[in-house]
Design a protein around this motif. Sequence first.
Motif, short mmCIF file in Angstrom:
data_model
loop_
_atom_site.label_atom_id
_atom_site.label_comp_id
_atom_site.label_asym_id
_atom_site.label_seq_id
_atom_site.Cartn_x
_atom_site.Cartn_y
_atom_site.Cartn_z
N SER A 21 0.80 -1.23 0.00
CA SER A 21 0.00 0.00 0.00
C SER A 21 0.84 1.27 0.00
O SER A 21 0.30 2.36 0.22
N ALA A 22 2.13 1.15 -0.26
CA ALA A 22 3.00 2.33 -0.29
C ALA A 22 2.58 3.26 -1.42
O ALA A 22 2.23 2.81 -2.52
N ASP A 23 2.60 4.57 -1.14
CA ASP A 23 2.18 5.56 -2.15
C ASP A 23 3.29 6.55 -2.51
O ASP A 23 3.03 7.55 -3.18
N GLY A 24 4.51 6.28 -2.06
CA GLY A 24 5.62 7.18 -2.33
C GLY A 24 5.89 8.16 -1.21
O GLY A 24 6.97 8.74 -1.13
N VAL A 27 1.51 5.39 3.37
CA VAL A 27 0.68 4.32 2.83
C VAL A 27 -0.72 4.86 2.60
O VAL A 27 -1.19 5.76 3.31
N THR A 28 -1.39 4.31 1.60
CA THR A 28 -2.77 4.69 1.32
C THR A 28 -3.58 3.41 1.13
O THR A 28 -3.33 2.64 0.19
N ARG A 29 -4.51 3.21 2.06
CA ARG A 29 -5.43 2.07 1.96
C ARG A 29 -6.84 2.65 2.06
O ARG A 29 -7.39 2.83 3.15
N GLY A 35 -6.27 -0.48 -1.95
CA GLY A 35 -5.25 -0.75 -0.95
C GLY A 35 -5.76 -1.56 0.22
O GLY A 35 -5.09 -2.47 0.72
N PRO A 85 -5.25 9.02 3.60
CA PRO A 85 -4.33 9.21 2.47
C PRO A 85 -2.93 9.58 2.98
O PRO A 85 -2.79 10.43 3.86
N GLN A 86 -1.94 8.93 2.41
CA GLN A 86 -0.54 9.17 2.78
C GLN A 86 -0.36 9.10 4.31
O GLN A 86 0.28 9.94 4.92
N ASN A 89 1.63 3.27 8.67
CA ASN A 89 1.34 1.85 8.44
C ASN A 89 0.70 1.16 9.63
O ASN A 89 0.06 0.13 9.48
N THR A 155 -11.93 10.77 -4.00
CA THR A 155 -11.15 10.89 -5.23
C THR A 155 -11.88 10.32 -6.44
O THR A 155 -11.83 10.91 -7.53
#
Length: 422
Positions: A21-24, A27-29, A35, A85-86, A89, A155
């Motif tokens: 679920s990493a978003d850079g 994490v975003t689930r 996610g 969002p972002q 964990n 979104t």
Amino acid sequence: MTILELRPIAEHLLDAVRSLSADGVGVTRASYGAGETAAADFLREFAEKEGLQVANDRAGNIVFSLPGAGSQAGVWIGSHLDSVPQGGNYDGLAGVVAGLLCLLRQKRTGATPAQPLRVIGFRGEESAWFGKAYIGSGALFGKVTPEDLELKQRTTQQSLAECMTEAGADVAAIRAQEHLLDLSQVSSYLELHIEQGPVMVAKELPLAVVSGIRGNVRHNRVVCIGEAGHSGVVPRWLRRDAMFAVADLIIRLDDHWRVLLERGTDLVVTAGVVMTDPAEHSISRIPGRVTFSFEARSKSPDTLEAFYQLMQAECKAISRERQVRFEFDRRQRSDPAQMDPAVCAVLADACRARGTTFDVIPSGAGHDASLFANAGIPAGMLFIRNQNGSHNPDEAMEMDDFMLGVQVLDDAVEKLSGTAAQ
């Protein structure tokens, strides 16, 4: 086998779901999104390989148990799989992994609990995605309304009903507000969660027993409507400035909040979203429309209602004084909850038996445990120390603290369920 010997598995599960679920940034689930589904699918695959029984309930939540658990009353451990969002964990996920470790310890040691242990991974606990919290747990108790099902994902703009359908939930039953959980199957409910504030770090406490959970009243979207104009030509006495009206409201609410705190009232107040329209706003334009959010939290339902009415009164006063108007979306409310004293005592005794320092503290953040407590189920929560707060990618739970918490949780399960090893 002891719980502490399962640490490598805990690290593997937490790291693997983080990677999925990493978003850079963090994490975003997303609630009832990709996610969250990926996390549930990964944990399902792991549990089935370990010989555990896995099923989805009618709200789309995932439930783990030992084979042959049947339908008899038992101890439940739960937390949520989604994130903001972002986000970080450990918020939610740590509690689900903790429950799985307790279940895995029973499986590997051949424990025979007098009451079965079930572990549930809830979907949709975070309000960030649809503007409503506790969706997965709330649906079990008939708390998700037809109006809720029309809420839009932040979104994708899909409705909650569409997203729940894609996740396999029984949306028709949820829309009818059927109770999807047989309460006779739940003798008690436990939840392990990271603390989401700084208290435990400041007090150097690895663990804490939660005494209660604040409720909240909120509007996701309030619009203040005034009149746009040129910033250089409209004098103050002729302005209908929506931004100054919102600022006025926030200042007034802060003043009321300060007075109530001085009287010993439990209350926190937040306006987490304030914005003008990017398509219209300009440094030379008087804002004619400002959107903002409102939230108040307290352990007292009377305080929540009184402060909400105070906010409404101030909006009316500002409307008259500044010639603006306020439009509100649907009011959301979550009731405060008290944890069961007997279950809290079991958790406290387990902390003492393990020789760890702990405290008893309230939770300012909301948790699925509140739904169980308010349904009359004996519920208890255990907090784990966590650096850097929560709802951000910098959550920094230490694995030593986590494994100590899982050990205490497992001890509490043994006490509550009458578990014996073969």
